[in-house]
Design an enzyme around this catalytic site. Sequence first.
Site, mmCIF file in Angstrom:
data_model
loop_
_atom_site.group_PDB
_atom_site.id
_atom_site.type_symbol
_atom_site.label_atom_id
_atom_site.label_comp_id
_atom_site.label_asym_id
_atom_site.label_seq_id
_atom_site.Cartn_x
_atom_site.Cartn_y
_atom_site.Cartn_z
ATOM 1 N N ASN A 1 0.896 -1.286 0.269
ATOM 2 C CA ASN A 1 0.009 0.393 0.050
ATOM 3 C C ASN A 1 0.591 1.854 -0.079
ATOM 4 O O ASN A 1 0.728 2.221 -0.740
ATOM 5 C CB ASN A 1 -1.504 -0.524 1.503
ATOM 6 N N GLU B 1 3.572 -4.310 11.657
ATOM 7 C CA GLU B 1 2.407 -3.133 12.090
ATOM 8 C C GLU B 1 1.805 -3.697 11.329
ATOM 9 O O GLU B 1 2.151 -4.090 10.465
ATOM 10 C CB GLU B 1 2.888 -1.988 11.438
ATOM 11 N N CYS C 1 -3.361 1.352 6.768
ATOM 12 C CA CYS C 1 -3.863 0.140 7.677
ATOM 13 C C CYS C 1 -4.558 1.500 8.697
ATOM 14 O O CYS C 1 -5.197 0.772 9.575
ATOM 15 C CB CYS C 1 -2.253 -0.249 8.675
ATOM 16 N N GLU D 1 7.934 1.237 16.005
ATOM 17 C CA GLU D 1 9.337 1.906 15.520
ATOM 18 C C GLU D 1 9.238 3.380 15.107
ATOM 19 O O GLU D 1 7.491 3.536 15.697
ATOM 20 C CB GLU D 1 9.273 1.052 14.126
#
Length: 494
Positions: A163, A262, A296, A475
């Site tokens: 993405n 993630e 996301c 992160e």
Amino acid sequence: MTTPYVLPPTLKSLRNYVDGEFVSTDKRFDNVSPLNGEVLAQVHEADAALVDRAVQAARRALKGPWGQTTPEERAKMLHRVADVIERRFDEFVAAEVADTGRTVQQAQKLDVHRAIMNLRTFADLGKNAQTDFFETRTADGDNLINYTVRKPLGVVASISPWNLPILSMTWKSGPALICGNTIVVKPSEETPSSATLLAEAFHEAGVPPGVFNLVHGFGANSAGAFLTAHPDIDAVTFTGESRTGSTIMKTVADGVKEVSFELGGKNAAIVFADCDFDAAVEGVVRSSFANSGQVCLCSERVYVERPIFERFVQAMKARTEKLKIGYPDEPGVDMGPLISRKHRDKVLSYYKLALEEGATLVTGGGMPKFGDQRDEGVFIQPTIWTGLADNARCMREEVFGPVCHIAPFDSEEEVLKRANDSVYGLAGTLWTTNLSRAHRVARQFHTGIVWVNTWYLRDLRTPFGGVKLSGLGREGGRWSLDFYSETTNICVKL
Ligand SMILES: O=C(O)C(=O)/C=C/C=C/O
């Protein structure tokens, strides 16, 4: 400016990059344009043997010149890679646009811009990193000093999603390399072009062989699985679907490897009646439909305080119906296609399911008809639903398309309970002009990230990641330095 979605000639054949060389393989797959279904390039799939060569090259490089570099020298190399990306900016834009169909404007202002920022930010953060120091006095009157040192983890396996391809690959490679590790990256099979260009940039910048390696392929029974299962990797960083994260965790469990994930989300946006109405409409349109909803962090669940609910739904409908869907370089285009026919079928299945679950369709719900070659692409209409029950599948499962559901609420307590009632917990968004409410509600989101009166503005020094099925670890800033390093504490008696 290269035509936005015609690939530079070097990207007609997308090879692997192992131990400082571009490697062809016999097993190839098509890279297909989501804009018009054309085959853009052949991608050379890495088999288990080539993945093994990449991991061994990465391990050897740790013991070579790279292993002797200082953070300052590594920072200089990362800046040189960023310089190459800047010099070849239009090619990176063309690569991202060709693979994903995104707007040229987004590729320029977000994706490639962030690739450069990611490398430069972590080069400097790593070079100037603080470590810890404590003076200790024991009960027996001894004086000690304690200080920590950061050392490389070793070989990092990095699997990034389709993405935000080059953004996520550099978000991981930058900190991994400034911390002295070496890396083997595996881009999504949907977006191989910008990853191949990034390998060219590392090559042009003179980064030693084996430091940055690229293998192309799929997940299961392909390069992704060969890489995460490889015994000689020391850590895995992965952005993608939650169930793939679980699979990777099981794969590396026996070796107790470090993981940073993630993952998915079903993010909630909460709009209070005291919000800046126009800003909230603009913001929620953006947080629902940016990148065709394929982020996301997008808000698929919108909760609006009842007094402004009807007005907000109508304003969202009007603003959404003004969005321009089309080719990447069309004047004023807002939204491109989805990433693939397979993904569009998945999103369309949710468009159908929502109606079966009793949704009211406010706008969208199908595919645009262009009456030209764009009908061969995988475009889809931005869609708004209302009227679904909180336990509907479309309210609980991540669609990952340009869609949101809007529901009314009556109190802070009620809306927070509903917003947090999810197996995910990545990003919350909140719209209010009441200062104390903003801070009070923000901290009650059960998520890793909260945006107030904005969405997806990023400071790269902040921790980034989710809770529950949305991920593991953080992160960003020093959190990246901590993940990509082994920290040793040294205690000295004075
Ligand atoms: O903005 C970032 O640093 C980032 O990693 C975004 C990831 C979004 C995934 O869908």
